[in-house]
Write an enzyme that holds these catalytic residues in place. Structure first.
Site, PDB file in Angstrom:
ATOM      1  N   SER A  79       0.828  -1.193   0.000  1.00 29.73           N
ATOM      2  CA  SER A  79       0.000   0.000   0.000  1.00 29.73           C
ATOM      3  C   SER A  79       0.870   1.253   0.000  1.00 29.73           C
ATOM      4  O   SER A  79       1.745   1.408  -0.844  1.00 29.73           O
ATOM      5  CB  SER A  79      -0.949  -0.038   1.201  1.00 29.73           C
ATOM      6  OG  SER A  79      -1.976   0.918   1.067  1.00 29.73           O
ATOM      7  N   ASP A 317      -5.752  -3.042  -3.167  1.00 24.15           N
ATOM      8  CA  ASP A 317      -4.690  -2.723  -2.216  1.00 24.15           C
ATOM      9  C   ASP A 317      -3.961  -3.963  -1.680  1.00 24.15           C
ATOM     10  O   ASP A 317      -4.584  -4.925  -1.250  1.00 24.15           O
ATOM     11  CB  ASP A 317      -5.308  -1.950  -1.049  1.00 24.15           C
ATOM     12  CG  ASP A 317      -4.276  -1.229  -0.215  1.00 24.15           C
ATOM     13  OD1 ASP A 317      -3.595  -1.910   0.564  1.00 24.15           O
ATOM     14  OD2 ASP A 317      -4.148  -0.004  -0.359  1.00 24.15           O
TER      15      ASP A 317
END
Length: 778
Positions: A79, A317
Site C-alpha cells: 500500500s 490494495d
C-alpha cells in the site's frame, strides 16, 4: 581497516495518509546510504543530515577500525509503504534524487487533488440532502471535528471534508487514473533532476517487492491424499523487480514501476480497483510508450496470461492480505553475494504501532459493562483494520527459529573443535604445517580430508549423504523454479519428483561406497553440484578468523584484513553461481522443459555453474592469503578448513540442513514513533496528525502533511543512528554521549533544511527546534 556491510532488508507497512511520514523515513535512509557511498569513495562530505551520517561513519572507522557501508538491498512494501518502497528503490538504482517525491506528497496527496473530477461537488447545493450529515459531522459543537482536529487546521479540514461527503456516493471518490498520472509525474521529475552516483555497488542485486491483492483471484492446484488434486482460488500477488548493477541499465520501465505503485495502493472504497486498461489510458494521454508491456504482464500474471485473462485482471490494495510483507523479503535472502563481512538486518517501518481507536460512538455494552463495537465498526474492522494490523509474530518467530538454529550450530562446532583438530593432525602429520599451502596442496589435502571424514562416519554417512542430496535437489528445484517464466502451480512439486526419479535412475539412490564413505558416483555428483557445502565451509572459516585469530591480537592486522577480504572474495565466486542471473537468458527454456527432461536440466546447471573452475580459483586465492599469516594462525585456519567435513557430518543431520549456509545471525529493528522519543515522548498520538480519520487525516491538510513528513525525517534519523551504531563490535561500542550528540546534530540539520520549505504552519519548525534544544540541554 576491517570492511563490513550493514545490509538492510526494508519492510514498509501500509499506512494510508501516513505515507507522508514514511516518506520522511525513507528519505533519511536514502541520505544515509548516499553518505555511506561517498565515504567509501572518498568524495567530499555533503551538507545537512547527509553530512552528519558521513561524520558518523568516519567516527566509527576511527573508533573501532571498522569501515562500515550501509546497503539497503531488499525492499518490500504494501500500500502506502509499497509506493515509498518503489521510489526508494528507483533512487538507489539510478542515483536520482528523492526530493521530487517530497513535492508529490506535500502538494498532491490532498483531497482536492485526489478527487475524481466526475465526483467533485460543483456547488453548495450538490446533494442538498447530504447537508444535515455534513452539519452533524463538521459543524455540531463538540463533534468529531472539534474533538480530533487541531484548531489551526479545522477550517481547511472542514472545507475539504465537506467536499468529500458531498461527492459521489457508492463509488470511489478518488481518481485512479489521476493517481497513476501523479506517480508517473513524480518518476519523470526524479529523472529530470541531476543524478548522482548509483548507490548499488557493481555486482550487487537490489530486490523490490510490492504486495497486491488479485480481486478475482486465480486458480491454483494443490495435491492431497484424497482427492488426489484440488483447486483453490489464490488472491495474494507479489510484483517483484530485480536490479543488478553491471547487467541492468535501470530498475524497470517507468510504466511498470507506476503499475506496481498504483496497484499496491488501490485502497478499497477510496480508489477504484486497478487494471491494465487504466495504465494504458494514462500512457495514451501522455503519449508514452510501454515497449515491454506484454513481457511484464506475462511475468507477473503467468496463469492469467496462459488463460488469456491478463488484460482483465483486477487488482486492489496489497495490504488487504499482506500489510507486512516479510515473507517476500525473507525469500530474497537467498542468493545474496557477499564480498565482505555482512551484518544482516530486517528493518520494518510501522507508522502507528499498537494504536486502538473506536470508529464510532456506539454505547452498546455487554454483561460486564464493556463497550461493544457498533455495526459499522464491526464491518469496517473485519474488512480492513484487523487484516492490516495483525502482528508480525509469525514472521519474527520464523526468524528467531532460524537464529536459534545458527546458535545451536555454533555450539556444536565449538564443542567438537578439540576432537576434530586432533583427528586432522593425526591424519596429515606435522609436516603439513611446515610447508607453504600451495593451490595444488590445498586441493589434495581437501579431498583427502573429505574422504577420511566420510569413512570415519561409518553408518552415519548414509543419513548425511541423503540429507546433502535432498538439499541439492531443493537447490536445483528452486533455481529452476525462479528461472521458469510460466505458471508455477505444482511446478516445483512435479519437478522435484522428476529430478528425484532421474537421480535414482543414475544410481544416486545409494550414496555409500562398498568399502565405506561415499560411492564414486556420489563423489562426482557432490563435486559438480554441492554448492552449499562450499559456502558453509567458507563461512565457517570467516567465523574462525573473526572470533579466534583476530581476537588474539597476535596476528598482524594487515594479514587478518587480507585473509578476511580473501574469504569473502572466494565466497562471492560461489554465491554468484547460486543466482539465476548468471545462467544465461536461455536457461528459462531449460526450466520450461525440465519436468520432461530433468537429466538435461541437471547437467546444464552443473555445466553453467562450473564449480570445479570456481574451486581452482578459490584454492589459489586461499593459498596466497594463508601464506601471509604467521605459522600459528595459518595452522588454526588450515585445521578449520580441513576439519570442516567432520563438523559438517556432525551438524547437518542434527539440524536437518536448515540454516547451514549461514553462520551470521539476522537481527530485526523497527522504526516507528514509539521507538524514537529523544525529542518528544508519546509515540504517534503525540507527534503525527495523519492518524486522524482512520489514517486519512493528512489528505485533508497540508499542514498535517508537513508535520508528519518532518517527524518522519526526525524519527528516521534517530533510529538510523541507533541501527548504524549497533553494527559495531560489542566490545567497542560508541559512547552514549557521542550517539546523543550525533542525533542532536542530525535533528538540527533537518530543521535547517526544512525551515524554508515547511511554511504552512510558521511555528512548526521553530517549535520543534526549541524542543530539540531543550531535550539535549538536560
Amino acid at each position: 581497516m576491517r570492511q563490513k556491510e550493514l545490509r538492510i532488508a526494508l519492510v514498509c507497512y501500509g499506512g494510508i495518509s501516513l505515507a507522508v511520514y514514511m516518506h520522511g523515513i525513507t528519505k533519511e535512509i536514502w541520505r544515509a546510504t548516499r553518505a555511506s557511498r561517498n565515504f567509501h569513495a572518498g568524495d567530499p562530505p555533503a551538507s545537512g543530515s547527509q553530512g552528519v551520517y558521513r561524520a558518523l561513519f568516519e567516527t566509527i572507522a576511527d573508533h573501532s577500525q571498522v569501515k562500515l557501508r550501509l546497503l539497503p538491498d531488499i525492499i518490500a512494501g504494501a500500500s502506502a509503504g509499497g509506493i515509498n518502497g518503489v521510489f526508494l528503490a528507483q533512487a538507489l538504482a539510478s542515483g536520482q534524487s528523492l526530493e521530487p517525491l517530497t513535492r508529490l506528497w506535500l502538494e498532491c496527496a490532498d483531497i482536492d487533488q485526489l478527487l475524481d473530477p466526475d465526483a467533485r461537488p460543483w456547488s453548495r447545493f450538490t446533494k442538498f440532502w447530504a447537508q444535515p450529515l455534513v452539519w452533524l459531522l463538521l459543524r455540531r459543537p463538540g463533534g468529531a471535528l472539534d474533538r480530533t482536529v487541531a484548531p489551526e487546521a479545522r477550517s481547511e479540514v472542514r472545507t475539504k471534508l465537506s467536499r468529500l461527503v458531498r461527492a459521489r456516493w457508492f463509488a470511489p471518490p478518488f481518481s485512479g487514473i489521476g493517481f497513476s498520472a501523479l506517480l508517473y509525474d513524480a518518476l519523470e521529475a526524479m529523472a529530470a533532476t541531476p543524478a548522482g552516483p548509483r548507490l548499488v555497488p557493481i555486482g550487487q542485486p537490489l530486490d523490490l517487492f510490492v504486495t497486491v491483492t488479485d480481486f478475482r483471484g486465480r486458480l491454483e492446484r494443490l495435491r492431497l491424499n484424497s482427492p488426489a488434486e484440488v483447486v483453490e482460488t489464490e488472491h495474494r500477488l507479489s510484483i517483484g523487480f530485480r536490479y543488478l548493477r553491471g547487467r541492468d541499465d535501470a530498475l524497470a520501465d517507468p510504466a511498470e514501476l507506476v503499475f506496481a505503485a498504483r496497484a499496491t495502493a488501490s485502497f478499497p472504497g477510496a480508489f477504484p480497483p486497478f487494471n491494465v486498461g487504466e495504465m494504458d489510458r494514462m500512457l495514451v494521454k501522455r503519449d508514452k510508450l510501454w515497449p515491454g508491456r506484454e513481457r511484464f504482464l506475462r511475468r507477473i500474471f503467468p496463469q492469467h496470461h496462459l488463460d488469456g485473462h491478463a488484460e482483465t485482471a483486477v487488482l486492489i490494495d496489497g495490504s488487504v492480505l499482506a500489510n507486512a510483507p516479510f515473507a517476500q523479503a525473507i525469500d530474497a535472502l537467498r542468493n545474496r553475494p557477499a564480498h565482505r563481512e555482512v551484518d544482516r538486518r530486517f528493518v520494518y517501518i510501522d507508522p502507528k504501532p499498537d494504536i486502538v481507536r473506536n470508529m464510532d460512538q456506539a454505547q452498546d455494552r455487554d454483561a460486564m459493562g464493556q463497550r461493544l463495537p457498533g455495526f459499522f465498526s464491526t464491518i469496517f474492522g473485519a474488512l480492513s483494520d484487523i487484516p492490516r494490523e495483525q502482528p508480525i509474530r509469525d514472521n519474527l518467530e520464523g526468524i528467531e527459529r532460524r537464529t536459534s538454529r545458527v546458535r545451536q550450530m555454533r555450539m556444536i562446532t565449538d564443542s567438537l573443535r578439540t576432537e576434530v583438530e586432533e583427528t586432522v593432525s593425526k591424519l596429515f602429520g606435522y609436516t603439513l604445517f611446515l610447508d607453504s599451502p600451495t593451490p595444488r596442496r590445498l586441493t589434495n589435502w581437501r579431498n583427502k580430508a573429505q574422504d577420511r571424514a566420510a569413512h570415519m562416519a561409518g553408518f552415519a554417512y548414509a543419513s548425511y549423504g541423503q540429507l546433502k542430496l535432498a538439499s541439492i535437489i531443493e537447490d536445483i528445484v528452486d533455481t529452476l523454479r525462479r528461472a521458469h517464466q510460466g505458471p508455477k502451480a505444482l511446478y516445483a512439486e512435479r519437478l522435484r519428483e522428476a529430478i528425484s526419479a532421474e537421480l535414482r535412475r543414475t544410481g544416486l539412490d545409494h550414496l555409500s561406497g562398498k568399502g565405506g564413505g561415499a560411492s564414486d558416483a556420489a563423489i562426482i555428483f557432490f563435486r559438480t553440484q554441492d554448492m552449499g557445502f562450499r559456502i558453509r565451509r567458507l563461512r565457517f572459516l570467516a567465523r574462525r578468523l573473526g572470533e579466534d585469530i583476530a581476537q588474539t591480537g597476535r596476528t598482524p592486522p594487515e594479514a587478518v584484513v587480507a585473509m578476511h577480504d580473501t574469504l569473502y572474495t572466494c565466497l562471492s565466486h560461489y554465491l554468484e553461481r547460486e543466482t539465476a542471473d548468471m545462467l544465461g537468458q536461455d536457461f528459462a527454456d531449460i526450466a520450461a522443459s525440465a519436468i520432461d527432461n530433468p537429466g538435461l536440466a541437471i547437467s546444464e546447471l552443473a555445466a553453467r555453474r562450473d564449480l570445479r573452475a570456481a574451486d581452482a580459483i578459490v584454492d589459489e586465492q586461499l593459498a596466497s592469503a594463508l601464506a601471509m599469516l604467521p605459522k600459528a594462525s595459518r595452522r588454526s585456519m588450515l585445521l578449520a578448513y580441513l576439519g570442516f567435513p567432520f563438523y559438517d557430518i556432525a551438524t547437518l543431520p542434527l539440524l536437518q540442513g536448515e540454516a547451514q549456509n549461514e553462520y551470521d545471525l539476522i537481527k530485526v529493528d523497527r522504526i516507528s514513533p514509539d521507538d524514537a522519543q529523544s525529542i518528544r515522548k508519546g509515540g504517534a498520538d503525540a507527534t503525527l496528525k495523519g492518524i486522524e480519520f482512520n489514517s486519512f487525516g493528512a489528505f485533508f491538510s497540508r499542514s498535517y502533511r508537513e508535520n508528519d513528513y518532518l517527524w518522519g525525517r526526525l524519527h528516521g534519523a534517530e533510529r538510523l543512528i541507533d541501527i548504524i551504531a549497533s553494527a559495531l563490535p560489542p566490545e567497542a561500542p560508541l559512547p552514549v554521549a557521542v550517539l546523543a550528540d550525533f542525533k542532536r546534530r542530525a535533528f538540527l540539520a533537518i530543521c535547517d533544511e526544512e525551515e524554508t520549505v515547511l511554511t504552512t504552519d510558521p511555528q512548526l519548525v521553530p517549535a520543534i527546534r526549541r524542543e530539540i534544544e531543550a531535550a539535549f540541554a538536560e
